[in-house]
Motif scaffolding. Structure first.
Motif, PDB file in Angstrom:
ATOM      1  N   ALA A   1       0.830  -1.206   0.000  1.00 24.16           N
ATOM      2  CA  ALA A   1       0.000   0.000   0.000  1.00 24.16           C
ATOM      3  C   ALA A   1       0.863   1.254   0.000  1.00 24.16           C
ATOM      4  CB  ALA A   1      -0.938  -0.005   1.203  1.00 24.16           C
TER       5      ALA A   1
ATOM      6  N   ILE B   1       2.365   1.670  -3.485  1.00 27.14           N
ATOM      7  CA  ILE B   1       1.346   2.156  -4.417  1.00 27.14           C
ATOM      8  C   ILE B   1       1.114   3.653  -4.221  1.00 27.14           C
ATOM      9  CG2 ILE B   1      -1.115   2.035  -5.001  1.00 27.14           C
ATOM     10  CD1 ILE B   1      -0.915  -0.996  -4.282  1.00 27.14           C
TER      11      ILE B   1
ATOM     12  N   TRP C   1      -8.661   2.324  -4.240  1.00 34.22           N
ATOM     13  CA  TRP C   1      -8.162   1.015  -4.640  1.00 34.22           C
ATOM     14  C   TRP C   1      -9.266   0.017  -4.956  1.00 34.22           C
ATOM     15  CZ3 TRP C   1      -3.939  -0.452  -6.698  1.00 34.22           C
ATOM     16  CH2 TRP C   1      -3.535  -1.811  -6.704  1.00 34.22           C
TER      17      TRP C   1
ATOM     18  N   VAL D   1      -6.318   2.762  -0.593  1.00 33.15           N
ATOM     19  CA  VAL D   1      -5.330   1.685  -0.633  1.00 33.15           C
ATOM     20  C   VAL D   1      -4.969   1.172   0.762  1.00 33.15           C
ATOM     21  CG1 VAL D   1      -3.261   3.128  -0.564  1.00 33.15           C
ATOM     22  CG2 VAL D   1      -3.244   1.000  -1.905  1.00 33.15           C
TER      23      VAL D   1
END
Length: 457
Positions: free
Chosen positions: A38, A41, A75, A85
């Motif tokens: 996470a 990302i 997400w 996310v």
């Protein structure tokens, strides 16, 4: 020698790109991601927006969120909500500017698209594609009056462009009447009908022949028709949103749309309804034009038309108007418009709207929502100017832009996504999925009240 070095560098770069692609695809494949993933990302997203998308989006997010929330990265989604996310859930009252009418990832729409994908994703462009024909028939059955023929697009602005071109070809006229606070898109033709100067000025001159009159002012509309007729610039069409969305959720005065229809008939002009945001059940009817008993000559659809799964849009027109394109169907085309995946999504979406009675539900839930929001605003008249709406298309207008920003920010930090409208920045919109539960509505109202108590006028 230099060519070999260049090839070697290119090979190394391609290997790096391949590794990066594989990492991204592996993350997409996962149902759940770790905290480290996470974090990666989030960093890649922020860096990517800064370096390769547009750093302005990061600056904008900072102005409407608190502390590090600007870097929230969405997400996953489901129903009336989405998760970032890091797993934080938000009730989505922005709804992608009104695309999630049947909810996020509605299973029936997802199944239709997935089933079609297993068979064929895009059409050959030459043979007859069946789903386009079937969707066009469905639209002829559900749209108001004698609207009959459909042309499919990928977005709202493309639908408006198609409508404007069709009106020109049918009428052989070049004058259009639009209204103040209107939003019809940002491509060159639709931008000519859009009202906000900030969007228009960098691209002037736009398409000639557009006149803007105040929305709701039937006398000015009539005078504009009279002047255009007197000087030999007869009106091809009036383009209107039955309820203005980006203008701040502005409802038309009583009988206004009926009188516009009468003026169009009197002067031989077409009436184009831009229902990109109001269509597909949002206002309590399948199309907002049904609320007012007015049938346009052309209706523009998009946003929720693809069920929140596929980009999809359409115009539907009366045969007398659409037959201008009969002799040469290639006068106006788009490669991906009406592709099998988009048509499958739209067909399933219409099925869900009808089977689950979502337009009628939007009317009931919207009335409840509007009442509760107004109750929550009692005592905060110094901050809230007006709360108005129809169905699940609701606008909360504040006395100052800054208050609207602070309310949006406070609600986002508490797990509710709202946003301002593009033309009227003092107004934030409430446009959730039509499937939103009463419990979720109550949670949004409680959050709104908490933030109003916190924000200073």
């Amino acid at each position: 020698m230099s060519i070999e070095i260049t090839r070697e560098v290119k090979n190394v770069r391609n290997q790096q790109v391949t590794e990066y692609i594989n990492k991204v695809l592996n993350l997409i494949e996962k149902e759940n991601i770790t905290q480290d993933e996470a974090a990666w990302i989030t960093k890649e997203t922020v860096d990517g927006f800064r370096e390769h998308v547009n750093p302005g989006f990061l600056s904008y997010r900072k102005t409407v969120t608190k502390d590090g929330q600007f870097a929230a990265v969405e997400w996953s989604d489901n129903g009336a909500c989405f998760k970032d996310v890091n797993g934080k859930e938000y009730i989505d009252c922005l709804g992608g500017f009104g695309i999630y009418n049947v909810g996020h990832r509605n299973p029936k729409v997802v199944k239709a698209v997935t089933d079609q994908l297993k068979r064929q994703a895009l059409h050959s462009q030459d043979l007859l594609d069946p789903l386009r024909a079937m969707l066009a028939k469905i639209l002829a059955d559900i749209t108001p009056g004698d609207l009959k023929y459909a042309f499919f697009t990928n977005s709202g602005t493309e639908s408006v462009e198609a409508a404007l071109k069709l009106a020109k070809m049918y009428s052989e006229r070049t004058t259009f009447i639009s209204t103040t606070r209107a939003f019809h898109g940002k491509s060159l033709g639709s931008l000519s009908g859009t009202a906000k100067g900030m969007f228009r000025k960098p691209f002037l001159p736009l398409i000639p022949g557009f006149r803007h009159v105040p929305f709701g002012d039937i006398d000015m509309m009539r005078k504009t028709f009279e002047v255009c007729s007197a000087v030999g610039e007869d009106v091809a069409a009036v383009i209107l949103e039955p309820i203005q969305g980006e203008g701040g959720i502005i409802l038309p005065p009583e009988n206004y749309l009926t009188e516009v229809r009468e003026l169009c008939d009197q002067y031989g002009a077409l009436l184009i309804f831009d229902e990109v945001q109001t269509g597909m059940g949002r206002t309590g009817k399948m199309f907002a034009s049904e609320l007012y008993g007015v049938v346009p000559d052309i209706i523009c659809l998009a946003k929720a038309f693809g069920g929140g799964v596929m980009p999809a849009g359409a115009i539907v027109a009366r045969e007398e108007v659409f037959k201008s394109w009969f002799p040469n169907p290639f006068m106006h085309t788009t490669t991906f418009g009406g592709n099998p995946l988009a048509c499958a999504a739209a067909i399933a979406t219409i099925g869900v709207l009808i089977d689950e009675n979502l337009p009628e539900r939007a009317g009931r839930v919207g009335e409840y929502f509007l009442t509760k929001l107004k109750e929550a605003a009692v005592g905060h008249e110094d901050k809230v100017l007006e709360i108005r709406g129809q169905g699940l298309m609701i606008g909360i207008e504040f006395h100052q832009d800054e208050i609207g920003y602070e309310v949006s920010k406070g609600m986002f930090d508490r797990g509710v996504l709202v946003a301002g409208t593009l033309i009227n920045s003092k107004t934030i919109r409430i446009e959730p999925a039509l499937t939103i539960s009463y419990e979720e509505v109550d949670q949004v109202v409680r959050t709104f009240q908490e933030v109003l108590d916190y924000v200073k006028a």
